[in-house]
Design a protein around this motif. Structure first.
Motif, short mmCIF file in Angstrom:
data_model
loop_
_atom_site.label_atom_id
_atom_site.label_comp_id
_atom_site.label_asym_id
_atom_site.label_seq_id
_atom_site.Cartn_x
_atom_site.Cartn_y
_atom_site.Cartn_z
N ALA A 225 0.84 -1.22 0.00
CA ALA A 225 0.00 0.00 0.00
C ALA A 225 0.86 1.25 0.00
O ALA A 225 0.57 2.24 -0.69
CB ALA A 225 -0.93 0.00 1.21
N VAL A 226 1.97 1.18 0.78
CA VAL A 226 2.86 2.34 0.84
C VAL A 226 3.50 2.59 -0.52
O VAL A 226 3.60 3.73 -0.99
CB VAL A 226 3.92 2.13 1.92
CG1 VAL A 226 5.03 3.16 1.79
CG2 VAL A 226 3.29 2.21 3.29
N ARG A 227 3.91 1.51 -1.17
CA ARG A 227 4.53 1.68 -2.49
C ARG A 227 3.54 2.26 -3.50
O ARG A 227 3.88 3.12 -4.31
CB ARG A 227 5.06 0.33 -2.98
CG ARG A 227 6.31 -0.12 -2.24
CD ARG A 227 6.77 -1.46 -2.74
NE ARG A 227 7.98 -1.88 -2.06
CZ ARG A 227 8.57 -3.05 -2.22
NH1 ARG A 227 8.03 -3.91 -3.09
NH2 ARG A 227 9.67 -3.36 -1.56
N ARG A 228 2.29 1.75 -3.43
CA ARG A 228 1.27 2.30 -4.35
C ARG A 228 1.01 3.77 -4.06
O ARG A 228 0.85 4.58 -4.97
CB ARG A 228 -0.04 1.51 -4.20
CG ARG A 228 0.03 0.13 -4.82
CD ARG A 228 -1.28 -0.60 -4.63
NE ARG A 228 -1.25 -1.91 -5.27
CZ ARG A 228 -2.24 -2.80 -5.20
NH1 ARG A 228 -3.35 -2.48 -4.52
NH2 ARG A 228 -2.14 -3.96 -5.82
N ARG A 229 0.95 4.09 -2.76
CA ARG A 229 0.71 5.49 -2.41
C ARG A 229 1.86 6.38 -2.88
O ARG A 229 1.65 7.49 -3.40
CB ARG A 229 0.55 5.60 -0.89
CG ARG A 229 0.23 7.00 -0.41
CD ARG A 229 -1.14 7.42 -0.88
NE ARG A 229 -1.45 8.77 -0.42
CZ ARG A 229 -2.03 9.02 0.75
NH1 ARG A 229 -2.37 8.00 1.56
NH2 ARG A 229 -2.29 10.25 1.11
N ILE A 230 3.07 5.85 -2.76
CA ILE A 230 4.24 6.63 -3.21
C ILE A 230 4.18 6.85 -4.72
O ILE A 230 4.44 7.94 -5.23
CB ILE A 230 5.54 5.91 -2.80
CG1 ILE A 230 5.71 5.96 -1.28
CG2 ILE A 230 6.74 6.56 -3.50
CD1 ILE A 230 6.87 5.15 -0.77
N ALA A 231 3.81 5.76 -5.46
CA ALA A 231 3.72 5.89 -6.91
C ALA A 231 2.63 6.88 -7.32
O ALA A 231 2.80 7.70 -8.22
CB ALA A 231 3.44 4.52 -7.53
N ALA A 232 1.47 6.82 -6.62
CA ALA A 232 0.37 7.75 -6.92
C ALA A 232 0.77 9.18 -6.60
O ALA A 232 0.48 10.12 -7.37
CB ALA A 232 -0.88 7.36 -6.13
N ASP A 233 1.47 9.35 -5.49
CA ASP A 233 1.92 10.71 -5.14
C ASP A 233 2.91 11.23 -6.17
O ASP A 233 2.88 12.42 -6.52
CB ASP A 233 2.56 10.69 -3.75
CG ASP A 233 1.53 10.46 -2.65
OD1 ASP A 233 0.32 10.60 -2.96
OD2 ASP A 233 1.92 10.13 -1.52
N ALA A 234 3.79 10.35 -6.65
CA ALA A 234 4.76 10.76 -7.66
C ALA A 234 4.05 11.16 -8.96
O ALA A 234 4.40 12.14 -9.61
CB ALA A 234 5.76 9.63 -7.92
N ASN A 235 3.01 10.35 -9.29
CA ASN A 235 2.21 10.68 -10.49
C ASN A 235 1.53 12.03 -10.35
O ASN A 235 1.55 12.86 -11.25
CB ASN A 235 1.12 9.62 -10.68
CG ASN A 235 1.37 8.80 -11.92
OD1 ASN A 235 2.18 9.14 -12.74
ND2 ASN A 235 0.63 7.71 -12.02
N ALA A 236 0.91 12.23 -9.20
CA ALA A 236 0.22 13.50 -8.96
C ALA A 236 1.20 14.66 -8.98
O ALA A 236 0.91 15.74 -9.53
CB ALA A 236 -0.54 13.44 -7.63
N TYR A 237 2.34 14.44 -8.40
CA TYR A 237 3.35 15.50 -8.38
C TYR A 237 3.83 15.81 -9.81
O TYR A 237 3.98 16.98 -10.19
CB TYR A 237 4.52 15.05 -7.51
CG TYR A 237 5.65 16.06 -7.45
CD1 TYR A 237 5.50 17.25 -6.73
CD2 TYR A 237 6.85 15.83 -8.14
CE1 TYR A 237 6.52 18.17 -6.70
CE2 TYR A 237 7.87 16.74 -8.11
CZ TYR A 237 7.71 17.93 -7.38
OH TYR A 237 8.70 18.86 -7.36
N SER A 238 4.02 14.72 -10.60
CA SER A 238 4.45 14.94 -11.98
C SER A 238 3.39 15.70 -12.78
O SER A 238 3.70 16.62 -13.53
CB SER A 238 4.74 13.59 -12.64
OG SER A 238 5.06 13.76 -14.01
#
Length: 529
Positions: free
Chosen positions: A66-79
Motif C-alpha cells: 500500500a505504501v509503495r502504491r501510495r508513493i507511486a500515486a503521489d509521484a504521479n500526482a506530483y508529476s
C-alpha cells in the motif's frame, strides 16, 4: 506528501516489530509453562503465536504494498502537477483565474505581459479594471456566471492605458467558485484590419473623387465586381444596377462595338493588355466615347485572377478629332473645288470657241456634280430657249431644239428671276413640267448663266434618282456657272468680232475695188497730151 508517506511506512514497520516481540514473549512463556502444565496448553499457545506472527507478516507485506502504491500515486500526482504548472506558466495565451466577484486569484506570465503588469499588481484586482467599459463587463460577467461558458472578442486596457484586443474563452466553476479565462492576443490582427479598413476607406474616397471610371472584373467570368462613382457620371446609370446584374455592363457598350470589346477583354487575360476606344450608350440615348485601359492581376486568393482597369470619357477629344477631320475634309474639298474651278475657269475663259466652251463646261460639271443628263440653254429671246449643247447627246448633230419657257414654269422662273432652282424630287413638285430634254429627271437643278447683268441662258442639270443633289452640289454648280457665263459671253463677243471683221473685210475689199475702178475711170477720161 513524501514525508507523510515515509512516516506511515515507519509506523507499519514498528507495528510489525511489536507484533513479533509479543509473539516471541508468548512463545517463551509457553515453554516455561510447559513444564508445569500439560502439552495441550503449549500447543494452543504455539498456534496463537503462529497466528499472530502470520497476521503481523501479512500486515507488514500489505502495508508495504500500500505504501509503495501510495508513493507511486503521489509521484504521479506530483508529476502532473508539475506538468500543469509548466503549461500554465509557459502558455502563449494569457490564463487568468477569477473568483465569483471577478477578482484575480492567479494569472500566468502571458496574461501579465498582455496587460503589461507584474503578477503582484494583478492579484486581488477586479478584472473589470482592465476592461474598456466596466458596465459592459459587469453585464457580460453576470451572463457568464449564469451560462457557465462564454467566448468572444473584446478590448482591454493595459496598465499604461493602451488598447489590447483579445479573443477570450471563459469557463465557470472548473472548481466551485473558481473560473478560468483564456485570453488570445489579436491586437496585431485587429490593427491590421483597422489599417486595411482605413486604407480601403481612403481608396474609396480617392476612387470616388476622380474623373476616371475605376473598375474591377473577375478574369474568368468577366463579371464586373466594382466600379467607382464616376461610372454614374459617365453612363448615367446607378452603381446598384451593376450589383444587381454583374454582366449588365455589356448592354452599355454600343451595339456596333460590343462584340469587339468583349472579345478584346477575353484576350487581355493572355495578352496582358486591354487598350480600346469604344462607344457607350447613356440612359438618355446619347453616345459617349470611352478610352479604357486594363491589365490582368494574379491573386493567390482568386485562382482565376482579376482584370483591373480605368475608363476615361474622351467624347470631347473624339468630337474634336471628328470636327478636325470634317474641317480637313472640307478644306480638302474646298481646295479640290478651287482647283477644279480654277481649271474650269482657265478652260472656259481662255478658249474663245463656243463649241469647245460648251463641251468643257459639261465635262467640268461632271467632275463636281453626279448628273445623269445636262444641257446648256441659250436665251435667244424672252420667249425662246435654244438647246445649245446636251450631255448625253439626244438630238442628231446639226438639229436645233427650241423651247418656249412659258410652257415650263421652272425654266421661266429661272429666266425671269435670274435665281437658281433646286428640286429634290420632281415627282413631288407641282411646278414641274416634263420636257423631252430632261423627261427622265427625278432630281433637277436650274442655274442661270448671267454675265454683265445680262442672262445668257440656263444650265439645266438632271438626275434619274430623287434627292441626288445636295446643297454642296447646288453650290458647286452655281460656282461653275459664273466662269461659264463669262466664257460664253467672250465666245459670243469673239464671234461678233469675227463677223464684224469679216463684214469689214468685205467692205474694205469693195471699197478698194471701187477706188481702183474710180482711178481707172479717171485715168481713161483724161486726154492724152
Amino acid at each position: 506528501m513524501r514525508e507523510e508517506t515515509q512516516t506511515n511506512h515507519r509506523r507499519v514497520v514498528l507495528g510489525s516489530l511489536s507484533f513479533l516481540l509479543v509473539a516471541v514473549a508468548l512463545f517463551v512463556c509457553s515453554v516455561l509453562l510447559d513444564a508445569k502444565t500439560n502439552r495441550l496448553s503449549s500447543v494452543l499457545v504455539l498456534f496463537i503465536l503462529l497466528s499472530i506472527i502470520a497476521a503481523a507478516t501479512f500486515r507488514l507485506v500489505y502495508c508495504r504494498i500500500a505504501v509503495r502504491r501510495r508513493i507511486a500515486a503521489d509521484a504521479n500526482a506530483y508529476s502532473r502537477e508539475r506538468e500543469l504548472t509548466s503549461i500554465f506558466e509557459h502558455a502563449l495565451d494569457g490564463i487568468v483565474i477569477l473568483d465569483d466577484a471577478s477578482v484575480c486569484i492567479d494569472a500566468n506570465p502571458a496574461a501579465c505581459r498582455l496587460l503589461n503588469v507584474v503578477g503582484a499588481e494583478l492579484m486581488g484586482r477586479s478584472f473589470g479594471d482592465f476592461h474598456a467599459d466596466r458596465k459592459e463587463f459587469a453585464h457580460h460577467w453576470k451572463s457568464f456566471l449564469s451560462a457557465g461558458y462564454q467566448r468572444g472578442e473584446t478590448r482591454l486596457l493595459s496598465r499604461d492605458r493602451q488598447s489590447v484586443f483579445v479573443e477570450y474563452t471563459a469557463t465557470a466553476n472548473y472548481v466551485p467558485g473558481r473560473h478560468v479565462l483564456i485570453l488570445c492576443d489579436n491586437t496585431r490582427q485587429k490593427r491590421a484590419e483597422t489599417s486595411f479598413q482605413n486604407i480601403e476607406k481612403l481608396f474609396r474616397q480617392m476612387a470616388d473623387h476622380i474623373q476616371e471610371v475605376f473598375w474591377l472584373m473577375d478574369a474568368q467570368s468577366k463579371k464586373l465586381i466594382y466600379v467607382n462613382r464616376a461610372f454614374e457620371t459617365v453612363t448615367g446609370r446607378l452603381r446598384s444596377s451593376i450589383e444587381d446584374d454583374l454582366l449588365s455592363y455589356q448592354e452599355i457598350v454600343h451595339a456596333d462595338d460590343r462584340i469587339a470589346v468583349i472579345s478584346k477583354l477575353a484576350d487581355s487575360v493572355t495578352s496582358g493588355e486591354f487598350n480600346e476606344e469604344f462607344r457607350v450608350t447613356r440612359t438618355d440615348g446619347s453616345i459617349r466615347w470611352i478610352w479604357s485601359r486594363a491589365f490582368p492581376v494574379r491573386d493567390p486568393s482568386q485562382p482565376s485572377g482579376w482584370i483591373i482597369g480605368t475608363a476615361l470619357d474622351v467624347t470631347s477629344r473624339k468630337q474634336a478629332e471628328i470636327d478636325i477631320s470634317r474641317h480637313l475634309a472640307a478644306a480638302e474639298a474646298a481646295r479640290s473645288e478651287a482647283e477644279a474651278l480654277r481649271r474650269a475657269t482657265l478652260a472656259l475663259t481662255q478658249n474663245l470657241a463656243m463649241d469647245s466652251i460648251l463641251d468643257t463646261l459639261l465635262a467640268c460639271l461632271a467632275d463636281v456634280v453626279p448628273y445623269t443628263s445636262a444641257c446648256v440653254l441659250f436665251a435667244e429671246t424672252d420667249s425662246q430657249l435654244l438647246v445649245a449643247r446636251e450631255a448625253p447627246r439626244r438630238s442628231p448633230r446639226g438639229a436645233f431644239t427650241v423651247l418656249n419657257p412659258t410652257e415650263y414654269p421652272l425654266l421661266n422662273k429661272v429666266l425671269m428671276e435670274r435665281k437658281s432652282v433646286l428640286v429634290a424630287d420632281t415627282r413631288e413638285d407641282s411646278c414641274w413640267q416634263k420636257c423631252k430634254i430632261f423627261s427622265d429627271a427625278c432630281s433637277w437643278m436650274g442655274i442661270p448663266l448671267v454675265a454683265s447683268d445680262r442672262i445668257l441662258g440656263i444650265l439645266s442639270i438632271g438626275a434619274s434618282a430623287p434627292h441626288t443633289f445636295t446643297p454642296e452640289h447646288f453650290r458647286m454648280a452655281k460656282s461653275l456657272a459664273i466662269p461659264a457665263a463669262v466664257g460664253i459671253q467672250n465666245a459670243r463677243i469673239h464671234e461678233l468680232a469675227a463677223i464684224y471683221a469679216s463684214e469689214l473685210e468685205v467692205q474694205l475689199r469693195t471699197l478698194n475695188q471701187t477706188r481702183r475702178a474710180l482711178e481707172q475711170s479717171r485715168s481713161s477720161a483724161t486726154p492724152q497730151a
